[in-house]
Design a protein around this motif. Sequence first.
Motif, mmCIF file in Angstrom:
data_model
loop_
_atom_site.group_PDB
_atom_site.id
_atom_site.type_symbol
_atom_site.label_atom_id
_atom_site.label_comp_id
_atom_site.label_asym_id
_atom_site.label_seq_id
_atom_site.Cartn_x
_atom_site.Cartn_y
_atom_site.Cartn_z
ATOM 1 N N ALA A 154 0.807 -1.217 0.000
ATOM 2 C CA ALA A 154 0.000 0.000 0.000
ATOM 3 C C ALA A 154 0.842 1.271 0.000
ATOM 4 O O ALA A 154 0.309 2.374 -0.026
ATOM 5 C CB ALA A 154 -0.928 -0.002 1.217
ATOM 6 N N CYS A 155 2.163 1.127 0.022
ATOM 7 C CA CYS A 155 3.067 2.283 0.040
ATOM 8 C C CYS A 155 3.310 2.815 -1.358
ATOM 9 O O CYS A 155 3.229 2.075 -2.343
ATOM 10 C CB CYS A 155 4.424 1.891 0.644
ATOM 11 S SG CYS A 155 4.446 1.737 2.421
ATOM 12 N N GLY A 156 3.678 4.086 -1.426
ATOM 13 C CA GLY A 156 4.134 4.670 -2.671
ATOM 14 C C GLY A 156 5.618 4.411 -2.843
ATOM 15 O O GLY A 156 6.311 4.012 -1.905
ATOM 16 N N ARG A 157 6.141 4.613 -4.036
ATOM 17 C CA ARG A 157 7.563 4.399 -4.310
ATOM 18 C C ARG A 157 8.375 5.682 -4.236
ATOM 19 O O ARG A 157 9.574 5.692 -4.455
ATOM 20 C CB ARG A 157 7.747 3.735 -5.682
ATOM 21 C CG ARG A 157 7.154 2.348 -5.729
ATOM 22 C CD ARG A 157 7.865 1.428 -4.743
ATOM 23 N NE ARG A 157 7.103 0.195 -4.552
ATOM 24 C CZ ARG A 157 6.810 -0.333 -3.377
ATOM 25 N NH1 ARG A 157 7.206 0.247 -2.272
ATOM 26 N NH2 ARG A 157 6.111 -1.425 -3.286
ATOM 27 N N SER A 158 7.691 6.788 -3.920
ATOM 28 C CA SER A 158 8.388 8.054 -3.685
ATOM 29 C C SER A 158 7.707 8.739 -2.506
ATOM 30 O O SER A 158 6.539 8.468 -2.215
ATOM 31 C CB SER A 158 8.354 8.933 -4.941
ATOM 32 O OG SER A 158 7.026 9.218 -5.299
ATOM 33 N N PRO A 159 8.429 9.614 -1.807
ATOM 34 C CA PRO A 159 7.841 10.271 -0.637
ATOM 35 C C PRO A 159 6.555 11.006 -0.995
ATOM 36 O O PRO A 159 6.460 11.636 -2.048
ATOM 37 C CB PRO A 159 8.926 11.244 -0.187
ATOM 38 C CG PRO A 159 10.195 10.641 -0.694
ATOM 39 C CD PRO A 159 9.821 10.000 -2.013
ATOM 40 N N SER A 160 5.557 10.896 -0.118
ATOM 41 C CA SER A 160 4.287 11.577 -0.350
ATOM 42 C C SER A 160 4.244 12.861 0.465
ATOM 43 O O SER A 160 4.994 13.043 1.421
ATOM 44 C CB SER A 160 3.123 10.652 0.021
ATOM 45 O OG SER A 160 3.220 10.277 1.375
ATOM 46 N N LEU A 161 3.326 13.737 0.094
ATOM 47 C CA LEU A 161 3.255 15.037 0.741
ATOM 48 C C LEU A 161 2.637 14.978 2.124
ATOM 49 O O LEU A 161 3.059 15.696 3.022
ATOM 50 C CB LEU A 161 2.466 16.012 -0.138
ATOM 51 C CG LEU A 161 3.088 16.298 -1.500
ATOM 52 C CD1 LEU A 161 2.182 17.200 -2.318
ATOM 53 C CD2 LEU A 161 4.459 16.922 -1.336
ATOM 54 N N GLY A 162 1.622 14.152 2.330
ATOM 55 C CA GLY A 162 0.979 14.094 3.636
ATOM 56 C C GLY A 162 0.305 15.410 3.964
ATOM 57 O O GLY A 162 -0.189 16.103 3.085
ATOM 58 N N VAL A 163 0.312 15.769 5.237
ATOM 59 C CA VAL A 163 -0.301 17.016 5.685
ATOM 60 C C VAL A 163 0.760 17.861 6.386
ATOM 61 O O VAL A 163 1.761 17.329 6.882
ATOM 62 C CB VAL A 163 -1.488 16.747 6.647
ATOM 63 C CG1 VAL A 163 -2.608 16.019 5.930
ATOM 64 C CG2 VAL A 163 -1.059 15.960 7.868
ATOM 65 N N PRO A 164 0.563 19.181 6.468
ATOM 66 C CA PRO A 164 1.537 20.017 7.169
ATOM 67 C C PRO A 164 1.742 19.524 8.607
ATOM 68 O O PRO A 164 0.779 19.196 9.294
ATOM 69 C CB PRO A 164 0.895 21.412 7.161
ATOM 70 C CG PRO A 164 -0.041 21.378 5.992
ATOM 71 C CD PRO A 164 -0.538 19.955 5.910
ATOM 72 N N ASP A 165 2.964 19.470 9.029
ATOM 73 C CA ASP A 165 3.361 19.026 10.372
ATOM 74 C C ASP A 165 2.991 17.575 10.669
ATOM 75 O O ASP A 165 3.025 17.151 11.820
ATOM 76 C CB ASP A 165 2.792 19.947 11.455
ATOM 77 C CG ASP A 165 3.376 21.346 11.370
ATOM 78 O OD1 ASP A 165 4.579 21.458 11.056
ATOM 79 O OD2 ASP A 165 2.642 22.313 11.610
ATOM 80 N N GLY A 166 2.633 16.807 9.647
ATOM 81 C CA GLY A 166 2.355 15.385 9.829
ATOM 82 C C GLY A 166 3.635 14.575 9.721
ATOM 83 O O GLY A 166 4.672 15.078 9.273
ATOM 84 N N PHE A 167 3.553 13.340 10.133
ATOM 85 C CA PHE A 167 4.711 12.463 10.027
ATOM 86 C C PHE A 167 4.753 11.791 8.662
ATOM 87 O O PHE A 167 3.719 11.455 8.079
ATOM 88 C CB PHE A 167 4.683 11.386 11.117
ATOM 89 C CG PHE A 167 4.972 11.902 12.489
ATOM 90 C CD1 PHE A 167 6.188 12.492 12.787
ATOM 91 C CD2 PHE A 167 4.029 11.790 13.492
ATOM 92 C CE1 PHE A 167 6.470 12.966 14.055
ATOM 93 C CE2 PHE A 167 4.287 12.259 14.769
ATOM 94 C CZ PHE A 167 5.507 12.855 15.052
ATOM 95 N N HIS A 168 5.965 11.587 8.174
ATOM 96 C CA HIS A 168 6.232 10.884 6.922
ATOM 97 C C HIS A 168 7.085 9.677 7.275
ATOM 98 O O HIS A 168 7.971 9.767 8.127
ATOM 99 C CB HIS A 168 6.989 11.784 5.940
ATOM 100 C CG HIS A 168 6.262 13.053 5.644
ATOM 101 N ND1 HIS A 168 5.531 13.237 4.509
ATOM 102 C CD2 HIS A 168 6.142 14.187 6.364
ATOM 103 C CE1 HIS A 168 4.993 14.433 4.525
ATOM 104 N NE2 HIS A 168 5.348 15.040 5.654
#
Length: 85
Positions: free
Chosen positions: A38-52
Amino acid sequence: MVTRTGGFTAIEHRALLDTEGRPDAPHIHAMVREALGACGRSPSLGVPDGFHYAITVNGRPTGYCADPQLTSSQRSLITLVLNGS
């Protein structure tokens, strides 16, 4: 290995979980397969101040995911690894 970045403090946290000899290893391996699927192959943006998160497992491509879009398997795996259980 799970690497967590972001959040308000932007402090990077890394943890590794060795499953060798663990009685729950088959369950963890199944969770890893589901989480990475279920993961992407490149970093995702998420939300401001969220964890990546970057999830890296022996020889497999690194998977990327971010709060609040984590699947239950990603959340469970991340919690397991980062808490060192």
